[in-house]
Design an enzyme around this catalytic site. Structure first.
Site, PDB file in Angstrom:
ATOM      1  N   GLU A 226       1.734  -0.665  -5.037  1.00  0.00           N
ATOM      2  CA  GLU A 226       0.879   0.234  -5.223  1.00  0.00           C
ATOM      3  C   GLU A 226       1.495   1.790  -5.576  1.00  0.00           C
ATOM      4  O   GLU A 226       1.731   2.363  -4.362  1.00  0.00           O
ATOM      5  CB  GLU A 226      -0.429   0.540  -4.280  1.00  0.00           C
ATOM      6  CG  GLU A 226      -1.395   1.448  -4.826  1.00  0.00           C
ATOM      7  CD  GLU A 226      -2.149   2.132  -3.399  1.00  0.00           C
ATOM      8  OE1 GLU A 226      -3.303   2.905  -3.930  1.00  0.00           O
ATOM      9  OE2 GLU A 226      -1.469   2.633  -2.605  1.00  0.00           O
TER      10      GLU A 226
ATOM     11  N   ASP B  83       0.905  -1.021  -0.080  1.00  0.00           N
ATOM     12  CA  ASP B  83       0.078  -0.038   0.117  1.00  0.00           C
ATOM     13  C   ASP B  83       0.860   1.362  -0.119  1.00  0.00           C
ATOM     14  O   ASP B  83       1.845   1.375   0.640  1.00  0.00           O
ATOM     15  CB  ASP B  83      -0.858   0.047   1.094  1.00  0.00           C
ATOM     16  CG  ASP B  83      -1.978   1.037   1.335  1.00  0.00           C
ATOM     17  OD1 ASP B  83      -2.601   1.227   0.517  1.00  0.00           O
ATOM     18  OD2 ASP B  83      -1.908   1.808   2.114  1.00  0.00           O
TER      19      ASP B  83
END
Ligand code: NOJ
Length: 556
Positions: A282, A224
Site C-alpha cells: 500500500e 500497510d
C-alpha cells in the site's frame, strides 16, 4: 498455539513456476474487511467464523485469493490498523483456531489467503509502547519509536510541523510525570505511534511476525503504509504546504529510498517458505515509476494501483494511467494491479454517480451532493468489466460484486472513523464504505448477523442488493461479476497483453489476445462494428455494432 505444519492450497488455479511467474501475476484478489463481512457470533461485528461460513460465496464468485484487513488484538482506535499484538486474533474476530480453520478451508477451495501487516505503527496499547512511556528519554525502549524533545522554552511545542493524515498534529506529548515530557510521532491517530525502522530490533521483530503467519500457512501480506516506514533521519519540517501530510504528497515522511532495504529483507524471509508467497504494497507515491520500485524482483510482488483508482470516469485519464503503469512495471518485469474500491475510499459505484467523479472524496455526508445511484451503478459495472479485461491482477472490495453503493447518509452519532473526529467533522471519513454486507434480504440486518445487530446501520437498498435477490438472476451485478471472472480465467485475460485500437474521444478500445474490450464513457452510443458478445456490462449494452453510453463489453 502455533502450528508447525502449514496449511497449503489443495489445487491452485495456477502452479507457481518461479519467482517472476507466480500465481499473483494475473490473480483476482477479493478484499475482506472482517468487521463488515459476516458476523457469526451475533455481536454486530463480523468475524473469522463469518468468513469461513461464506467461503462458498467467494468460491462461486471465482476469485483466486482473499486479503483480510486486520483481525489482530487491537483497541480498535482505527478499526484494527492499531495492532496491540501481532501474533494473536482479537476476541472480537475470534481465535487463532478460528483463523487456522478458515485458512484450511479456504485452501481446500483453492483460495489463497493474504493477511494485512501493519508495520508503520503499533497500537499505543502494544507492550513495546507501554514500556517506552515508562522508560527514560534515550532508552532502548524509547528508541523503538520516534520520541523527541519538544521545541520551545519548556519543550511545549511539537518537535516539527508535521500533521497527522487523519487531521490534527502528528505529535502527542506523553504524561510521564517528568518536567519536560517527550513527544511521540504518529502519522495517523494518537493511538498509532510510529515505529523507528532504523532500529534493528524493529526489523528483527517483524521478520519474526512474518514467519509466525507464514508458518501458519498464509500466502502473503498486504503491507500497510509501505511508503512510510522510513522518515528522513532528522525529521525536518515539511516545507511547501500548510495542510495535513497527505499520503500521496512527497515529504520527508514518505517514499524515502532507504525503505526498500526493509523489503529486500522481507523478500528473503518469504523465500524461506517457497517462492509463491507475496507482499503487496500500500504505497501512496508520486507516480507509477516510483511505485514500480516497490515491485523490483528482490522486493515485493505487487503494489496497489492507486493512480488507476483515482482516474475517475475519464477515458483519457484512465488510458494514461494504464499506459504508465504497464510501462513502469514492465521495466522491473512485474505485472500491474488494478483496483477501483477499498475500505478507505468512496465505493466506485457512488463515485461514478457524482457530478465530478474524478474528485477525490473523503466519504460523502448527508449534507453533501448525493450520488445518482442508477448512473453510478451502470458506470460502476462498466468500469469493473473494463478493469477485469486488463492484463495483470485485479483487486475487488467486498460487496462490489453486489453493486453496493456507499452509505451517504450516516448520521454523525454512529460514525466511528477517527478522521471524522480528528478533523472536527470536516472530513466525513470512511465509514460509508465499511457498512456491513447484506447476505439475505429476508433476515434481520439482511443476514449480516444472526441477532440482527450491525455495528453501522445498513441502508434499505442493501436489502434489494442482497445475494438472494441476485443469485441466478440474469443481468444482476452478482451474475455479471461471476460470468466476467469465469471468462477472464478461461480466456487468460490476466496473463495477456494490451494493444490499443483507434477510438473516438471518451471510448477506450483494446485487444487482449482474442478478446476485444471496449468501454464507452460518453453519453452517446459508440459505433464499434459487428462482433459476438462474450460479456456485457448491462443486458443489451451492445447491439447492432453499437455500444450504449456508460457501458462496456468484451467482444470476439
Ligand atoms: C491504510 C489503511 O488502509 C487505513 O485503513 C489505515 O487507516 C491507515 N493505513 C493507517 O494504518
Amino acid at each position: 498455539m502455533e502450528q508447525s505444519s502449514p496449511a497449503t492450497v489443495a489445487s491452485p488455479h495456477k502452479e507457481p513456476s518461479g519467482s517472476r511467474t507466480g500465481w499473483w501475476r494475473d490473480a483476482v484478489i477479493y478484499q475482506i474487511y472482517p468487521r463488515s463481512f459476516a458476523d457469526a457470533d451475533g455481536n454486530g461485528i463480523g468475524d473469522l467464523e463469518g468468513v469461513r461460513q461464506h467461503l462458498d460465496h467467494l468460491e462461486r464468485l471465482g476469485v483466486d485469493a482473499i486479503w483480510l484487513s486486520p483481525f489482530y488484538r487491537s483497541p480498535q482506535a482505527d478499526a484494527g490498523y492499531d495492532v496491540a499484538d501481532y501474533r494473536d486474533v482479537d476476541p472480537l474476530f475470534g481465535t487463532l483456531d478460528d483463523f487456522d480453520r478458515m485458512l484450511r478451508e479456504a485452501h481446500e477451495r483453492a483460495l489463497r489467503v493474504i493477511v494485512d501487516l501493519v508495520p508503520n505503527h503499533t497500537s499505543s496499547a502494544h507492550e513495546w509502547f507501554k514500556l517506552a512511556t515508562l522508560a527514560a528519554p534515550g532508552s532502548p525502549e524509547r528508541d523503538r519509536y520516534l520520541f523527541r524533545d519538544g521545541r520551545g522554552e519548556h519543550g511545549e511545542l511539537p518537535p516539527n510541523n508535521w500533521k497527522s493524515v487523519f487531521g490534527g498534529p502528528a505529535w502527542t506529548r506523553i504524561e510521564d510525570g517528568t518536567e519536560n515530557p517527550q513527544w511521540y510521532l504518529h502519522l495517523f491517530d494518537a493511538g498509532q505511534p510510529d515505529l523507528n525502522w532504523r532500529n534493528p530490533e524493529v526489523v528483527a521483530e517483524f521478520h519474526d511476525v512474518l514467519r509466525f503467519w507464514l508458518k501458519r500457512g498464509v500466502d502473503g501480506f498486504r503491507v500497510d503504509v509501505a511508503h512510510g516506514l522510513i522518515k528522513q533521519a532528522d525529521l525536518p519540517d515539511l516545507v511547501g504546504h500548510e495542510g495535513p501530510a497527505r499520503a500521496d504528497e512527497l515529504g520527508p515522511m514518505w517514499d524515502q529510498d532507504d525503505v526498500h532495504e526493509i523489503y529486500r529483507g522481507w523478500n528473503r524471509v518469504l523465500h524461506e517458505f517457497g517462492d509463491d508467497k507475496i507482499l503487496v504494497a500500500e504505497a501512496w507515491v508520486a507516480n507509477s515509476e516510483r511505485r514500480s520500485l516497490y515491485v523490483r524482483h528482490d522486493e515485493m510482488q505487487q503494489a496497489f494501483n492507486f493512480g488507476y483508482m483515482q482516474a475517475g470516469w475519464d477515458a483519457a485519464a484512465m488510458r494514461a494511467e494504464i499506459d504508465e503503469s504497464l510501462a513502469s512495471n514492465a521495466l522491473v518485469d512485474a505485472t500491474t494491479t488494478w483496483v477501483l474500491s477499498n475500505h478507505d475510499v468512496v465505493r466506485h459505484t457512488s463515485r461514478f454517480g457524482l457530478s465530478d467523479p474524478t474528485r477525490w472524496t473523503h466519504g460523502i455526508g448527508p449534507d453533501e451532493e448525493q450520488p445518482d445511484l442508477e448512473l453510478g451503478l451502470r458506470r460502476g459495472r462498466a468500469a469493473t468489466l473494463f478493469m477485469l479485461g486488463l492484463p495483470g491482477s485485479a483487486y475487488i472490495y467486498e460487496g462490489e460484486e453486489l453493486g453496493l453503493p456507499e452509505h451517504t447518509t450516516l448520521p454523525a452519532e454512529v460514525r466511528q472513523d477517527p478522521t471524522f473526529f480528528r478533523t472536527g467533522g470536516e472530513q466525513t471519513g470512511r465509514d460509508g464504505c465499511r457498512v456491513p454486507l447484506p447476505w439475505d434480504s429476508t433476515k434481520p440486518a439482511f443476514g449480516f448477523s444472526p441477532t440482527g445487530a450491525s455495528w453501522l446501520p445498513q441502508p434499505a437498498i442493501f436489502g434489494e442488493l442482497a445475494p438472494d435477490r441476485q443469485d441466478g438472476v440474469p443481468g444482476s451485478t452478482l451474475e455479471l461479476y461471476r460470468s466476467a471472472l469465469v471468462a477472464r480465467r478461461e480466456l487468460d485475460l490476466g496473463g495477456g497483453s494490451l494493444t490499443w485500437r483507434q477510438s473516438p474521444e471518451g471510448v477506450l478500445d483494446f485487444d487482449n489476445g482474442e478478446v476485444r474490450v471496449v468501454l464507452n464513457t460518453t453519453e452517446e452510443p459508440a459505433a464499434v462494428g459487428e462482433a459476438s458478445v462474450i460479456v456485457e456490462s448491462v443486458p443489451g449494452a451492445y447491439a447492432d455494432g453499437t455500444l450504449a453510453p456508460n457501458a462496456a463489453v468484451w467482444l470476439r
